[in-house]
Write a protein that holds these residues in place. Sequence first.
Motif, PDB file in Angstrom:
ATOM      1  N   ASP A 225       2.580   1.692 -11.410  1.00 50.92           N
ATOM      2  CA  ASP A 225       3.163   0.438 -10.884  1.00 50.92           C
ATOM      3  C   ASP A 225       2.360  -0.255  -9.947  1.00 50.92           C
ATOM      4  OD1 ASP A 225       3.292   2.289  -8.699  1.00 50.92           O
ATOM      5  OD2 ASP A 225       5.149   1.299  -7.757  1.00 50.92           O
TER       6      ASP A 225
ATOM      7  N   LYS B  72       7.996  -5.526   2.036  1.00 48.77           N
ATOM      8  CA  LYS B  72       8.532  -5.036   0.800  1.00 48.77           C
ATOM      9  C   LYS B  72      10.083  -5.192   0.999  1.00 48.77           C
ATOM     10  CE  LYS B  72       6.120  -1.488  -1.716  1.00 48.77           C
ATOM     11  NZ  LYS B  72       6.595  -1.894  -3.033  1.00 48.77           N
TER      12      LYS B  72
ATOM     13  N   ASP C 255       2.282  -3.956  -6.052  1.00 49.78           N
ATOM     14  CA  ASP C 255       2.984  -2.694  -6.338  1.00 49.78           C
ATOM     15  C   ASP C 255       4.341  -2.967  -6.528  1.00 49.78           C
ATOM     16  OD1 ASP C 255       3.535   0.035  -5.608  1.00 49.78           O
ATOM     17  OD2 ASP C 255       3.999  -0.264  -3.725  1.00 49.78           O
ATOM     18  N   MET C 256       4.901  -2.330  -7.475  1.00 52.01           N
ATOM     19  CA  MET C 256       6.383  -2.653  -7.872  1.00 52.01           C
ATOM     20  C   MET C 256       7.247  -1.932  -6.742  1.00 52.01           C
ATOM     21  SD  MET C 256       6.347  -4.378 -10.381  1.00 52.01           S
ATOM     22  CE  MET C 256       8.015  -4.100 -11.136  1.00 52.01           C
TER      23      MET C 256
HETATM   24 CA    CA Z   1       5.468   0.987  -5.714  1.00 54.85          CA
END
Ligand code: CA
Length: 360
Positions: free
Chosen positions: A115, A169, A20-21
């Motif tokens: 994404d 993240k 996941d970007m």
């Molecule tokens: Ca994302």
Amino acid sequence: MLHVGQAFFGETLRKIIHIDMDYFYAQVEERDDPTLKNVPVGIGGMMNGRGVLCTSNYIARRYGVRAAMPTLKALKLCPNLVLVSPNMSKYKKISEEIFDIYHQFTKRIQKLSLDEAYLDVTECTKFNNDAVEIAKEIKRRIYGKTGLTASAGVSYNKLLAKIGSDLHKPDGIAILRPHQIEQNIAKFSISKIWGVGKVSEERMNKRSIYTFGDLQKYNKLDLVNMFGDFGASLHGYCRGIDEREVSSGGERKSLSVDRTLSEDVTDEQHLCNLLSESYDEMLRRLKEIEGRLIKTIHVKIRYNDFTSTTIETQSELEFEYFKKLFLKRYAQKKLPVRLIGVGVKFFPTTTQGQMEMPLS
Ligand code: CA
Ligand code: TTP
């Protein structure tokens, strides 16, 4: 908990990566305009005082600014928010570059949005078939090609891989292995479970279920009684069990939940309760196909004379709206009802762009 080890996946388990970007649209805009670094950024526009944000950078999120939030509200929370209009063709092009990189490792790619994707690398021969090294290399190549960071989760099923990509993240990687998985995931919030949205989360909270561990205390039958078919999946998910395949099938155009009633129903309150259950189920399924934008919603009624009526409109995803549509249509005939359906149609991903209704 998430210590990297080479052989932990064993021979029979699948190797799944979820990528996941990080704050995708906003990260792209920051990349292309360095003055946006270190300031709160919201991607979205405003026309005549209306409009919603597609996303925001992490600085803006500290103020509570979120995707799908009305721009006006975001500006109230964060008056310094810098608004940038989305540039969909740019994001699509970058997305294609990212997916080209995935194709260097496997054909088994499930695209969730521009994404976000699942990759099944069980058969990938690169890096000695080490899923962790593959994930790291994918992250490196994405950065090398686009200058953007992504986060990855590596595990032996989709549920755990997706949980993993969110753990560290931005620019993170997390590996969730089978050893003592039940204990390791017990503290996670149920909102991390695929398919658990606001509505089911509230229902669970009412029963003092907040974590995977709380859910683990219930047997399958209890969960089925509480949550219908989804209860059976929940029984597995809260233990880290998820058999869903990484499916690269064609793009879904719509999603409907039709429910045939075991007896004819005329009572309006009862019908609304049933509608609410179908609606919850629809939201759960929508969660799985996140990243799609909704074009229309519909409500379907079949009466006991076997005539059907469907009403389709562009509008909100709120339950109250579905209920209003339903009651309006039901009032026209007032025959006993045999089937209730609710659903949505999606915009194709290729034209997803300046849509008013992002899926939150
Ligand atoms: Ca994302
Ligand atoms: P997400 O992956 O949900 O969010 P994100 O990449 O911005 O941030 P995160 O680091 O938390 O993953 O969505 C990807 C892109 O999709 C996002 O950058 C903008 C777009 N989007 C919308 O247009 N509307 C929405 O409601 C959401 C959730 C995303």
